[in-house]
Design a protein around this motif. Structure first.
Motif, PDB file in Angstrom:
ATOM      1  N   ALA A 110      -2.983   5.211   5.772  1.00 26.16           N
ATOM      2  CA  ALA A 110      -3.240   4.745   7.177  1.00 26.16           C
ATOM      3  C   ALA A 110      -4.453   5.397   7.740  1.00 26.16           C
ATOM      4  O   ALA A 110      -5.350   4.871   8.447  1.00 26.16           O
ATOM      5  CB  ALA A 110      -1.951   5.049   7.977  1.00 26.16           C
ATOM      6  N   SER A 111      -4.786   6.613   7.379  1.00 23.12           N
ATOM      7  CA  SER A 111      -5.710   7.362   8.204  1.00 23.12           C
ATOM      8  C   SER A 111      -7.145   7.219   7.488  1.00 23.12           C
ATOM      9  O   SER A 111      -8.252   7.190   8.326  1.00 23.12           O
ATOM     10  CB  SER A 111      -5.344   8.852   7.987  1.00 23.12           C
ATOM     11  OG  SER A 111      -5.486   9.358   6.648  1.00 23.12           O
ATOM     12  N   ASN A 112      -7.038   6.577   6.187  1.00 22.19           N
ATOM     13  CA  ASN A 112      -8.279   6.161   5.670  1.00 22.19           C
ATOM     14  C   ASN A 112      -8.258   5.217   4.715  1.00 22.19           C
ATOM     15  O   ASN A 112      -7.799   5.274   3.643  1.00 22.19           O
ATOM     16  CB  ASN A 112      -9.276   7.458   4.948  1.00 22.19           C
ATOM     17  CG  ASN A 112     -10.601   6.972   4.510  1.00 22.19           C
ATOM     18  OD1 ASN A 112     -10.989   5.770   4.461  1.00 22.19           O
ATOM     19  ND2 ASN A 112     -11.308   8.045   4.028  1.00 22.19           N
ATOM     20  N   PRO A 113      -8.370   3.832   5.119  1.00 17.10           N
ATOM     21  CA  PRO A 113      -8.146   2.823   4.291  1.00 17.10           C
ATOM     22  C   PRO A 113      -8.915   2.474   3.030  1.00 17.10           C
ATOM     23  O   PRO A 113      -8.597   1.682   2.082  1.00 17.10           O
ATOM     24  CB  PRO A 113      -8.395   1.434   5.295  1.00 17.10           C
ATOM     25  CG  PRO A 113      -8.416   2.006   6.646  1.00 17.10           C
ATOM     26  CD  PRO A 113      -8.986   3.387   6.552  1.00 17.10           C
ATOM     27  N   LYS A 114      -9.886   3.575   3.052  1.00 12.96           N
ATOM     28  CA  LYS A 114     -10.621   3.249   1.870  1.00 12.96           C
ATOM     29  C   LYS A 114     -10.228   4.134   0.573  1.00 12.96           C
ATOM     30  O   LYS A 114     -10.557   3.852  -0.548  1.00 12.96           O
ATOM     31  CB  LYS A 114     -12.070   3.723   2.083  1.00 12.96           C
ATOM     32  CG  LYS A 114     -13.117   3.044   2.925  1.00 12.96           C
ATOM     33  CD  LYS A 114     -14.406   3.642   3.292  1.00 12.96           C
ATOM     34  CE  LYS A 114     -15.188   2.650   4.124  1.00 12.96           C
ATOM     35  NZ  LYS A 114     -16.569   3.218   4.348  1.00 12.96           N
ATOM     36  N   LEU A 115      -9.232   5.060   0.902  1.00 14.04           N
ATOM     37  CA  LEU A 115      -8.534   5.882  -0.012  1.00 14.04           C
ATOM     38  C   LEU A 115      -7.090   5.291  -0.341  1.00 14.04           C
ATOM     39  O   LEU A 115      -6.461   4.887   0.640  1.00 14.04           O
ATOM     40  CB  LEU A 115      -8.389   7.204   0.465  1.00 14.04           C
ATOM     41  CG  LEU A 115      -9.603   7.974   0.711  1.00 14.04           C
ATOM     42  CD1 LEU A 115      -9.479   9.331   1.176  1.00 14.04           C
ATOM     43  CD2 LEU A 115     -10.642   8.125  -0.468  1.00 14.04           C
ATOM     44  N   GLU A 116      -6.573   5.352  -1.529  1.00  9.50           N
ATOM     45  CA  GLU A 116      -5.276   5.129  -1.953  1.00  9.50           C
ATOM     46  C   GLU A 116      -4.426   6.223  -2.340  1.00  9.50           C
ATOM     47  O   GLU A 116      -5.324   7.295  -2.883  1.00  9.50           O
ATOM     48  CB  GLU A 116      -5.502   4.222  -2.927  1.00  9.50           C
ATOM     49  CG  GLU A 116      -5.752   2.657  -2.625  1.00  9.50           C
ATOM     50  CD  GLU A 116      -5.729   1.741  -3.565  1.00  9.50           C
ATOM     51  OE1 GLU A 116      -5.476   1.976  -4.835  1.00  9.50           O
ATOM     52  OE2 GLU A 116      -5.909   0.549  -3.419  1.00  9.50           O
ATOM     53  N   VAL A 117      -3.293   6.327  -2.306  1.00 12.14           N
ATOM     54  CA  VAL A 117      -2.461   7.310  -2.685  1.00 12.14           C
ATOM     55  C   VAL A 117      -1.313   6.716  -3.665  1.00 12.14           C
ATOM     56  O   VAL A 117      -1.000   5.373  -3.491  1.00 12.14           O
ATOM     57  CB  VAL A 117      -1.617   8.023  -1.550  1.00 12.14           C
ATOM     58  CG1 VAL A 117      -2.747   8.844  -1.038  1.00 12.14           C
ATOM     59  CG2 VAL A 117      -0.858   7.331  -0.650  1.00 12.14           C
ATOM     60  N   ARG A 118      -0.867   7.437  -4.592  1.00 12.28           N
ATOM     61  CA  ARG A 118       0.164   6.905  -5.458  1.00 12.28           C
ATOM     62  C   ARG A 118       1.312   7.040  -5.026  1.00 12.28           C
ATOM     63  O   ARG A 118       1.583   8.283  -4.504  1.00 12.28           O
ATOM     64  CB  ARG A 118       0.069   7.612  -7.051  1.00 12.28           C
ATOM     65  CG  ARG A 118      -1.257   7.056  -7.511  1.00 12.28           C
ATOM     66  CD  ARG A 118      -1.244   7.710  -9.029  1.00 12.28           C
ATOM     67  NE  ARG A 118      -2.525   7.419  -9.586  1.00 12.28           N
ATOM     68  CZ  ARG A 118      -3.275   8.355 -10.314  1.00 12.28           C
ATOM     69  NH1 ARG A 118      -2.968   9.543 -10.210  1.00 12.28           N
ATOM     70  NH2 ARG A 118      -4.513   7.985 -10.543  1.00 12.28           N
ATOM     71  N   ILE A 119       2.516   6.040  -5.000  1.00 10.27           N
ATOM     72  CA  ILE A 119       3.748   6.419  -4.620  1.00 10.27           C
ATOM     73  C   ILE A 119       4.721   6.127  -5.553  1.00 10.27           C
ATOM     74  O   ILE A 119       4.574   4.991  -6.275  1.00 10.27           O
ATOM     75  CB  ILE A 119       4.117   5.148  -3.370  1.00 10.27           C
ATOM     76  CG1 ILE A 119       3.096   5.536  -2.127  1.00 10.27           C
ATOM     77  CG2 ILE A 119       5.482   5.474  -2.671  1.00 10.27           C
ATOM     78  CD1 ILE A 119       2.976   6.742  -1.407  1.00 10.27           C
ATOM     79  N   VAL A 120       5.659   6.755  -5.827  1.00  4.07           N
ATOM     80  CA  VAL A 120       6.713   6.776  -6.983  1.00  4.07           C
ATOM     81  C   VAL A 120       7.678   5.802  -6.421  1.00  4.07           C
ATOM     82  O   VAL A 120       8.174   6.406  -5.351  1.00  4.07           O
ATOM     83  CB  VAL A 120       7.082   8.113  -7.592  1.00  4.07           C
ATOM     84  CG1 VAL A 120       8.302   7.894  -8.454  1.00  4.07           C
ATOM     85  CG2 VAL A 120       5.949   9.001  -8.066  1.00  4.07           C
ATOM     86  N   VAL A 121       8.009   4.863  -6.768  1.00  7.61           N
ATOM     87  CA  VAL A 121       9.062   3.835  -6.585  1.00  7.61           C
ATOM     88  C   VAL A 121      10.276   4.093  -7.253  1.00  7.61           C
ATOM     89  O   VAL A 121      11.436   3.695  -6.775  1.00  7.61           O
ATOM     90  CB  VAL A 121       8.784   2.259  -6.144  1.00  7.61           C
ATOM     91  CG1 VAL A 121       7.643   2.290  -5.084  1.00  7.61           C
ATOM     92  CG2 VAL A 121       8.143   2.033  -7.625  1.00  7.61           C
ATOM     93  N   HIS A 122      10.271   4.415  -8.687  1.00  8.34           N
ATOM     94  CA  HIS A 122      11.196   4.555  -9.407  1.00  8.34           C
ATOM     95  C   HIS A 122      11.071   5.718 -10.480  1.00  8.34           C
ATOM     96  O   HIS A 122       9.970   5.556 -11.109  1.00  8.34           O
ATOM     97  CB  HIS A 122      11.767   3.235 -10.012  1.00  8.34           C
ATOM     98  CG  HIS A 122      12.953   3.252 -10.985  1.00  8.34           C
ATOM     99  ND1 HIS A 122      14.418   3.278 -10.401  1.00  8.34           N
ATOM    100  CD2 HIS A 122      12.882   3.166 -12.121  1.00  8.34           C
ATOM    101  CE1 HIS A 122      15.010   3.510 -11.487  1.00  8.34           C
ATOM    102  NE2 HIS A 122      14.239   3.203 -12.565  1.00  8.34           N
ATOM    103  N   LEU A 123      12.165   6.268 -10.829  1.00  7.12           N
ATOM    104  CA  LEU A 123      11.905   7.145 -11.827  1.00  7.12           C
ATOM    105  C   LEU A 123      13.201   7.190 -12.896  1.00  7.12           C
ATOM    106  O   LEU A 123      14.351   7.332 -12.155  1.00  7.12           O
ATOM    107  CB  LEU A 123      11.962   8.733 -11.263  1.00  7.12           C
ATOM    108  CG  LEU A 123      11.770   9.742 -12.218  1.00  7.12           C
ATOM    109  CD1 LEU A 123      10.229  10.025 -12.749  1.00  7.12           C
ATOM    110  CD2 LEU A 123      12.141  11.243 -11.273  1.00  7.12           C
TER     111      LEU A 123
END
Length: 99
Positions: free
Chosen positions: A23-36
Motif C-alpha cells: 500500500a505504501s509503494n505500489p511498485k513493490l510487492e510482498v509475498r503473503i503465505v495463504v496456506h501452509l
C-alpha cells in the motif's frame, strides 16, 4: 499462520503464497503465505521437477558441477521428473565435507 509454521515437524512443507502490492509503494510487492501444509517426516511420492532436483544436488555439492554430475546416479533420467527417493539417493552420493 506463524503458529502453524512453528509447529512444523518435518522437512517437507507445502506453502501457497500470493504476491500483493504494498500500500505504501505500489511498485513493490510482498509475498503473503495463504496456506501452509506440514507433509511430515516421510519421503513422499510427489515427483520432483528435473531442474529443481539438479539444482538441489548442485547446491548441496557447493556449486561444483563435476561433483554434482558424479552424484547423479546412473539410471536416473537426464530429463524429466524424479522421485523424492531418487533425489535423496543422489544427495547421499555427494562427498561430505570433512571438518
Amino acid at each position: 499462520m506463524i503458529e502453524r509454521a512453528r509447529a512444523v515437524i518435518g522437512p517437507r512443507v507445502r506453502v501457497y503464497r500470493l504476491n500483493e502490492r504494498m500500500a505504501s509503494n505500489p511498485k513493490l510487492e510482498v509475498r503473503i503465505v495463504v496456506h501452509l501444509a506440514d507433509l511430515g517426516l516421510g519421503l513422499g511420492t510427489d515427483p520432483v521437477h528435473e531442474n529443481s532436483a539438479k539444482q538441489n544436488v548442485l547446491a548441496a555439492g557447493e556449486g561444483d558441477t563435476a561433483t554434482a554430475q558424479q552424484a547423479w546416479p546412473a539410471g536416473l533420467p537426464d530429463s524429466g521428473a524424479v522421485s523424492v527417493r531418487q533425489l535423496a539417493d543422489a544427495l547421499a552420493r555427494l562427498p561430505h565435507a570433512e571438518g
